[in-house]
Design a protein around this motif. Structure first.
Motif, PDB file in Angstrom:
ATOM      1  N   SER A  13       0.853  -1.196   0.000  1.00  9.28           N
ATOM      2  CA  SER A  13       0.000   0.000   0.000  1.00  9.28           C
ATOM      3  C   SER A  13       0.886   1.242   0.000  1.00  9.28           C
ATOM      4  CB  SER A  13      -0.894   0.022   1.245  1.00  9.28           C
ATOM      5  OG  SER A  13      -1.715  -1.105   1.290  1.00  9.28           O
ATOM      6  N   ASN A  61       4.770  -6.393 -10.395  1.00  7.85           N
ATOM      7  CA  ASN A  61       4.945  -7.438  -9.389  1.00  7.85           C
ATOM      8  C   ASN A  61       6.014  -7.020  -8.402  1.00  7.85           C
ATOM      9  OD1 ASN A  61       3.115  -9.225 -10.509  1.00  7.85           O
ATOM     10  ND2 ASN A  61       4.666 -10.222 -11.788  1.00  7.85           N
ATOM     11  N   THR A  73       0.640   2.830  -9.919  1.00  9.69           N
ATOM     12  CA  THR A  73       0.457   2.208  -8.608  1.00  9.69           C
ATOM     13  C   THR A  73      -0.028   0.763  -8.735  1.00  9.69           C
ATOM     14  OG1 THR A  73      -1.787   3.101  -8.481  1.00  9.69           O
ATOM     15  CG2 THR A  73      -0.034   4.421  -7.467  1.00  9.69           C
ATOM     16  N   THR A  74      -0.279   0.310  -9.947  1.00 11.61           N
ATOM     17  CA  THR A  74      -0.686  -1.081 -10.183  1.00 11.61           C
ATOM     18  C   THR A  74      -0.013  -1.565 -11.459  1.00 11.61           C
ATOM     19  OG1 THR A  74      -2.609  -0.415 -11.510  1.00 11.61           O
ATOM     20  CG2 THR A  74      -2.989  -0.730  -9.142  1.00 11.61           C
ATOM     21  N   GLY A  75      -0.136  -2.876 -11.722  1.00  9.17           N
ATOM     22  CA  GLY A  75       0.400  -3.432 -12.960  1.00  9.17           C
ATOM     23  C   GLY A  75       1.832  -3.884 -12.837  1.00  9.17           C
ATOM     24  N   SER A 103       4.474   3.415  -5.270  1.00  5.13           N
ATOM     25  CA  SER A 103       4.266   3.856  -6.657  1.00  5.13           C
ATOM     26  C   SER A 103       5.604   3.804  -7.389  1.00  5.13           C
ATOM     27  CB  SER A 103       3.646   5.260  -6.727  1.00  5.13           C
ATOM     28  OG  SER A 103       4.500   6.224  -6.172  1.00  5.13           O
TER      29      SER A 103
END
Length: 186
Positions: free
Chosen positions: A146, A167, A163-165, A149
């Motif tokens: 959490s 590993n 912030t996603t996509g 970034s």
């Protein structure tokens, strides 16, 4: 005066359209004459387009498959011309869009159009833009990303924060290190 038909030499460039200089040499003496060389082709046609008509910015023209037909000023026709011509532009394409290619042969020109697409933009490097909210763990705790970034620098120089996509490894319970890697284009 005597007309000479042998015993002398003539040198000059007959392969270029425009002004040229020829030199006549006879028994160690030389004299020059300026001439105008005109096109010997009155009409140039493209009989077969190149195999490749779509490019990306940064690529150069590939004339494989281009075939020409030239009609000379004396009316003779030369078909199946696959070499000996020039194309313009000949360097790397630097802007996307429909680009007109000019083919020149024997002083005559013909044109065709190619489509140039923008270069594919891919990630070039990544860096941590902001650390996860939790950065201290005991061995055996599960990683919580959490707040993490990633700043992605792309091949065109642009930057994007995601912030996603991606590993994070190792995932699950931690020992002493972790690393971040991108799994897909942002």
């Amino acid at each position: 005066t005597e007309d000479l038909t042998s015993g002398f030499s003539v040198s000059g460039d007959t392969g270029k359209i425009g002004k040229a200089k020829f030199t006549v040499t006879y028994e160690g003496f030389s004299a020059s004459v300026n001439v105008e060389i005109k096109s010997n082709v009155s009409k140039l046609e493209i009989t077969s387009l190149p195999a490749k008509l779509e490019y990306k910015v940064g690529e150069t023209i590939d004339t494989t498959g281009l075939t020409l037909k030239a009609t000379k000023v004396d009316g003779t026709v030369v078909e199946n011309i696959k070499t000996g011509f020039t194309v313009s532009p000949s360097g790397a394409f630097n802007t996307p869009g429909d680009i007109t290619i000019t083919v020149s042969y024997g002083g005559a020109n013909a044109t065709f159009t190619v489509k140039v697409k923008p270069a594919e933009v891919k990630p070039a490097s990544i860096a941590i833009a902001s650390k996860p909210s939790k950065t201290t763990y005991n061995v055996g705790e599960t990683l919580d990303i959490s707040g993490l970034s990633i700043e992605v620098t792309k091949t065109d120089g642009s930057k994007e924060t995601i912030t996603t996509g991606f590993n994070v490894s190792p995932s699950g319970k931690l020992n002493d290190t972790y690393a971040v890697s991108s799994t897909s284009s942002p």
